[in-house]
Design an enzyme around this catalytic site. Structure first.
Site, mmCIF file in Angstrom:
data_model
loop_
_atom_site.group_PDB
_atom_site.id
_atom_site.type_symbol
_atom_site.label_atom_id
_atom_site.label_comp_id
_atom_site.label_asym_id
_atom_site.label_seq_id
_atom_site.Cartn_x
_atom_site.Cartn_y
_atom_site.Cartn_z
ATOM 1 N N ASP A 82 66.704 36.780 140.568
ATOM 2 C CA ASP A 82 66.862 36.630 139.126
ATOM 3 C C ASP A 82 68.004 35.661 138.772
ATOM 4 O O ASP A 82 69.060 35.682 139.405
ATOM 5 C CB ASP A 82 67.142 38.012 138.523
ATOM 6 C CG ASP A 82 66.711 38.098 137.076
ATOM 7 O OD1 ASP A 82 65.706 37.462 136.723
ATOM 8 O OD2 ASP A 82 67.371 38.818 136.297
ATOM 9 N N HIS A 83 67.768 34.861 137.750
ATOM 10 C CA HIS A 83 68.816 33.995 137.169
ATOM 11 C C HIS A 83 69.694 33.264 138.176
ATOM 12 O O HIS A 83 70.929 33.345 138.100
ATOM 13 C CB HIS A 83 69.742 34.800 136.252
ATOM 14 C CG HIS A 83 69.108 35.205 134.964
ATOM 15 N ND1 HIS A 83 68.860 34.318 133.949
ATOM 16 C CD2 HIS A 83 68.650 36.410 134.541
ATOM 17 C CE1 HIS A 83 68.280 34.964 132.947
ATOM 18 N NE2 HIS A 83 68.125 36.227 133.279
ATOM 19 N N HIS A 181 70.741 40.342 127.300
ATOM 20 C CA HIS A 181 71.126 41.143 128.461
ATOM 21 C C HIS A 181 72.152 42.187 128.049
ATOM 22 O O HIS A 181 72.847 42.010 127.058
ATOM 23 C CB HIS A 181 71.716 40.245 129.538
ATOM 24 C CG HIS A 181 70.729 39.262 130.097
ATOM 25 N ND1 HIS A 181 70.976 37.922 130.132
ATOM 26 C CD2 HIS A 181 69.483 39.451 130.614
ATOM 27 C CE1 HIS A 181 69.925 37.305 130.678
ATOM 28 N NE2 HIS A 181 69.006 38.211 130.960
ATOM 29 N N HIS A 215 63.011 38.751 129.130
ATOM 30 C CA HIS A 215 64.276 39.228 129.703
ATOM 31 C C HIS A 215 64.920 40.227 128.753
ATOM 32 O O HIS A 215 64.550 40.324 127.587
ATOM 33 C CB HIS A 215 65.215 38.044 129.960
ATOM 34 C CG HIS A 215 64.856 37.287 131.198
ATOM 35 N ND1 HIS A 215 65.601 37.334 132.339
ATOM 36 C CD2 HIS A 215 63.787 36.502 131.484
ATOM 37 C CE1 HIS A 215 65.021 36.589 133.275
ATOM 38 N NE2 HIS A 215 63.925 36.068 132.779
ATOM 39 N N GLY A 216 65.903 40.964 129.271
ATOM 40 C CA GLY A 216 66.647 41.885 128.406
ATOM 41 C C GLY A 216 65.835 43.102 127.986
ATOM 42 O O GLY A 216 65.842 43.515 126.826
HETATM 43 ZN ZN LIG Z 1 67.463 37.889 132.413
#
Ligand SMILES: [Zn+2]
Length: 291
Positions: A82-83, A181, A215-216
């Site tokens: 991720d990221h 996030h 996301h989040g």
């Molecule tokens: Zn994310």
């Protein structure tokens, strides 16, 4: 069948109007808890690690654990990085055996984002059946959430999103739509549902090619999640809730058993707590029985 990339299970999800959960893990008990829930509910699942734990534990070590567990599991499982903001580390994890890589060059200029993302896409596609996720716009941190939601410039522009996906050859795409996030500060976070729907229509209206990622996930109300799936969200990243569950389960167990020195029992408590949380998510995402 059990070792899969993210795109293949997301294509099924997008067609079937459900979503696959990507659950963030930092240790083995958490990872086992995620798999327990997926097996119990016969759901496809994505195990995700962020860069720090991948570097701490070792990408090779995580992949060895993943492959051993996924090969024996009766459900499809993906391992997602991720990221990751470092092109070199994306490539290293692809070499190690991650099956989905997210290059996050969203803080770069648009041109920089395209070139770094395309570099990772081209590399991963040479290595094997690895899908690549990229991001356009900014997913806010909890402090910035309101600001991001209000600042149009930081959300993904639909026209540019299509150009971005075409220029990079991305497999799955994470457009910034106002999710954040961490823990949402407001009860009703400001999410741009229509923007996601528009991007989905432009990218996938003629047949699903590039499934979309939200996301989040932590703290999003259930009706928001249903609407986001309706608008094309086929993968939801859930990180903060699993971190909290890990720490809370350890704290609660240790507080109640302060005289006991049996680490295995702490691990059981964590694994079970994670299984429950992930099971709840699988039900909200409607991926139960889709494996
Ligand atoms: Zn994310």
């Amino acid at each position: 069948m059990s070792i899969v990339n993210a795109r293949e299970i997301m294509l099924e999800a997008a067609k079937g109007k459900y979503a696959v959960g990507a659950f963030n893990v930092t240790d083995l008990s958490q990872l086992e808890g995620v798999v327990d829930a997926a097996v119990e509910l016969k759901s496809p699942v994505i195990i995700q690690t962020s860069v720090k734990p991948a570097k701490f534990l070792g990408a090779d070590v995580l992949v060895a654990i993943y492959r051993t567990i996924a090969a024996a599991a009766p459900v499809p499982i993906c391992l997602h990085l991720d990221h990751c903001t470092e092109v070199g580390y994306c490539k290293k994890c692809a070499d190690a055996g991650y099956t989905n890589i997210m290059i996050d060059a969203s803080k770069q200029s648009y041109e920089g984002n395209v070139s770094q993302t395309k570099d990772v896409v081209d590399y991963c596609h040479r290595v094997g059946p690895i899908s690549v996720e990229g991001e356009l716009g900014t997913v806010g941190g909890v402090e910035d959430q309101i600001k991001v939601a209000e600042d149009e410039a930081q959300l993904a522009n639909p026209k540019q999103a299509v150009e971005f996906v075409e220029a990079t050859g991305l497999d799955i795409f994470a457009p910034a739509i106002g999710t954040a996030h961490g823990v949402y500060k407001t009860k009703n976070p400001k999410i741009d549902f229509e923007r996601l729907g528009k991007i989905n229509q432009m990218l996938n209206g003629g047949g699903i090619k590039t499934p979309l990622v939200v996301h989040g996930g932590t703290g999003l109300p259930e009706d928001y999640i249903r609407k986001l799936i309706e608008m094309g969200g086929a993968k939801f990243n859930v990180s903060t809730e699993l971190k909290h569950t890990l720490i809370d389960a350890q704290f609660e167990y240790l507080s109640a058993h302060r005289e006991e020195y049996d680490p295995g029992k702490v691990d059981v408590a964590v694994r079970d707590a994670i299984r429950k949380v992930v099971g709840h998510w699988i039900q909200i995402l409607r991926s139960t029985g889709k494996a």
